[in-house]
Design a protein around this motif. Sequence first.
Motif, mmCIF file in Angstrom:
data_model
loop_
_atom_site.group_PDB
_atom_site.id
_atom_site.type_symbol
_atom_site.label_atom_id
_atom_site.label_comp_id
_atom_site.label_asym_id
_atom_site.label_seq_id
_atom_site.Cartn_x
_atom_site.Cartn_y
_atom_site.Cartn_z
ATOM 1 N N GLY A 9 0.825 -1.250 -0.116
ATOM 2 C CA GLY A 9 0.146 -0.288 -0.093
ATOM 3 C C GLY A 9 0.790 1.372 -0.015
ATOM 4 N N GLY A 10 0.192 2.520 -0.169
ATOM 5 C CA GLY A 10 0.918 3.569 -0.234
ATOM 6 C C GLY A 10 0.205 4.582 -1.096
ATOM 7 N N LEU A 11 0.655 5.715 -1.480
ATOM 8 C CA LEU A 11 0.304 6.971 -1.956
ATOM 9 C C LEU A 11 0.419 6.908 -3.650
ATOM 10 N N ARG A 19 0.892 -2.794 -6.490
ATOM 11 C CA ARG A 19 0.423 -4.180 -6.468
ATOM 12 C C ARG A 19 0.482 -4.670 -4.914
ATOM 13 N N LEU A 20 -0.382 -5.092 -4.410
ATOM 14 C CA LEU A 20 -0.720 -5.581 -2.991
ATOM 15 C C LEU A 20 -0.169 -7.004 -3.045
ATOM 16 N N SER A 21 0.378 -7.336 -1.865
ATOM 17 C CA SER A 21 0.838 -8.694 -1.414
ATOM 18 C C SER A 21 0.353 -9.224 -0.088
ATOM 19 N N ALA A 92 -8.974 3.338 0.435
ATOM 20 C CA ALA A 92 -9.327 2.379 1.390
ATOM 21 C C ALA A 92 -8.286 1.927 2.090
ATOM 22 N N VAL A 93 -8.452 1.048 3.385
ATOM 23 C CA VAL A 93 -7.691 -0.058 3.851
ATOM 24 C C VAL A 93 -8.133 -1.118 3.080
ATOM 25 N N TYR A 94 -7.023 -1.817 2.697
ATOM 26 C CA TYR A 94 -7.364 -3.139 1.909
ATOM 27 C C TYR A 94 -6.707 -4.410 2.766
ATOM 28 N N LEU A 121 -2.783 0.291 3.778
ATOM 29 C CA LEU A 121 -3.663 1.632 3.419
ATOM 30 C C LEU A 121 -3.340 2.224 1.891
ATOM 31 N N VAL A 122 -4.242 2.228 1.219
ATOM 32 C CA VAL A 122 -4.207 2.738 -0.158
ATOM 33 C C VAL A 122 -4.705 4.033 -0.263
#
Length: 126
Positions: A9-11, A19-21, A92-94, A121-122
């Motif tokens: 996540g990030g800005l 890409r989320l892991s 959102a928070v993923y 957080l994204v």
Amino acid sequence: QLQLVESGGGLVQPGGSLRLSCTASGFTLNYYAIAWFRQAPGKEREGVSCIISLGGYTKYADSVKGRFTISRDNAKNTGYLQMDSLEIEDTAVYYCAVSYGRGAECYFDYYNMDYWGKGTLVTVSS
């Protein structure tokens, strides 16, 4: 200790990609479906995408279909969510969650997940 840990996540600016892991520790993901949920500020948690344990079936929320891609690498005990063409509304928070079973379909079954990560957080902002 059994746990799921999200990362990535990030800005990012609108139109960008992340890409989320989701990596499992203390157990193997081979027999688990993987699902991604998200919770935006002031909104309820919603299902985003899921993939069955065998990887032959995927499901996406209408709001992300065509922009997000879910995948998994069981050898790495990890699931992924590739997010392209990000929009401000994707902020959102993923959360990653997994459900034991080898069924032919997966579901956004919030109340029947076996393990949850703590979220990443994204933030999509210009």
